[in-house]
Design an enzyme around this catalytic site. Structure first.
Site, short mmCIF file in Angstrom:
data_model
loop_
_atom_site.label_atom_id
_atom_site.label_comp_id
_atom_site.label_asym_id
_atom_site.label_seq_id
_atom_site.Cartn_x
_atom_site.Cartn_y
_atom_site.Cartn_z
N ARG A 68 41.17 40.88 41.65
CA ARG A 68 39.97 40.18 41.32
C ARG A 68 39.64 38.92 42.19
O ARG A 68 38.59 38.51 42.22
CB ARG A 68 40.14 39.79 39.86
CG ARG A 68 40.05 40.76 38.81
CD ARG A 68 40.39 40.35 37.43
NE ARG A 68 39.18 39.37 36.91
CZ ARG A 68 39.16 38.53 35.97
NH1 ARG A 68 40.20 38.51 35.24
NH2 ARG A 68 38.12 37.70 35.50
N CYS B 127 41.42 30.58 36.43
CA CYS B 127 41.92 32.20 36.29
C CYS B 127 40.27 32.56 35.73
O CYS B 127 39.14 32.28 36.38
CB CYS B 127 42.81 32.17 35.21
SG CYS B 127 42.40 31.73 33.54
#
Length: 306
Positions: free
Chosen positions: A205, A265
């Site tokens: 990611r 995040c």
């Protein structure tokens, strides 16, 4: 298993409507580390408030409230992180309004003066999010149960079922300053690089090779940020790594926890693990609460892929 029965209604309104006085403060343990073992918690259960902070994403296919009702550490209360957020914000999991936090903790019988231990049974290690929020809103002493519910059960310690109905308590909010960062702060930091930015998402990611699950969110990462996947802060047995290994994980990611640091995040949950790990190493870190859900969806923010 024991099924909890009776007690005051588990709502904040009961503090007003019920003639029962607020729950008294506990006699605190003489000393509590920020990371405690199941053996320590079992010995001090009568001296701390225990909160289950399990949190799941839709793709996990799990129900935190149902799992708590089926089995939890004796005396624990369900924090319900999924609803302890600003539900009016289109971003997921952002900090709740202070009034909501005060109401929730009070209804759970938790005072800001209590010693609090949080745990979870989530792959997201979500107890770190609860630890960070509790400290942000003014809780004095907060610890995480190392290894969570899984380790508690593995060590043969008892669980109970049911939904507790604690006496309400008074939680007074005293929000900490400068432990959060906003979009504008991270945008300004692009030019100054005063603060390091550590991204707790998976390497795929972070690199932008894995598509984002949220609509409108572009893959990639904040330019100049470093990837410190939260999973690297845990040993294979599910416990937090020892101090030297934690320091090595930061170093391997090119992050110095002794220097100004912001954690990010996907939605502000796993980044709290970086903040907590830095705390274990004796340092403070801030949280970008909007995280990639905000940055990746914003039209004016640069995104890097690699």
């Amino acid at each position: 298993m024991i099924c909890l029965l009776g007690g005051a209604r588990n709502t904040f309104a009961s503090e007003v409507d019920s003639p029962s006085p607020p729950a008294p403060n506990l006699a605190k343990p003489a000393y509590m580390l920020p990371l405690v073992t199941p053996a320590w918690l079992a010995e001090h259960l009568a001296e701390v408030r225990v909160l289950d902070a399990s949190y799941f994403l839709p793709e996990h296919g799990r129900d935190a409230a149902a799992e708590f009702a089926a089995a939890h550490i004796p005396g624990a209360r369900h924090l319900d992180l999924a609803t302890l957020a600003d539900l009016g914000d289109p971003l997921p999991s952002t900090l709740p309004p202070p009034a909501l936090f005060v109401e929730r903790l009070g209804a759970l019988g938790v005072a800001d003066t209590d010693a609090i231990v949080v745990y979870d049974d989530s792959p997201l290690r979500s107890s770190a999010r609860a630890w960070w929020m509790l400290r942000h809103f003014g809780a004095g002493e907060v610890a995480i149960l190392d290894g969570g519910l899984a380790r508690w059960r593995a060590e043969g310690l008892p669980v109970e079922s049911g939904t507790p109905r604690p006496e309400p308590a008074l939680f007074t909010s005293r929000p900490r300053e400068r432990d959060t960062r906003a979009l504008a702060d991270l945008q300004a930091n692009l030019a100054t690089a005063v603060e390091q930015v550590a991204d707790a998402r998976s390497p795929a990611r972070f690199a932008g090779t894995e598509p984002e699950t949220r609509a409108g969110v572009v893959p990639g990462h904040i330019p100049g940020s470093r990837n410190l996947h939260y999973a690297k802060l845990f040993a294979p047995d599910g416990n937090y790594r020892q101090t030297d290994a934690l320091a090595d994980a930061f170093a391997d990611a090119g992050v110095d926890p002794a220097r100004p640091l912001v954690a990010t995040c996907g939605s502000g949950v796993t980044a709290c693990t970086i903040v907590f790990a830095a705390h274990l190493l004796g340092h403070d870190a801030a949280l970008y609460d909007g995280s990639w859900a905000e940055w990746g969806a914003h039209l004016d923010t640069p995104k890097e892929r690699r």
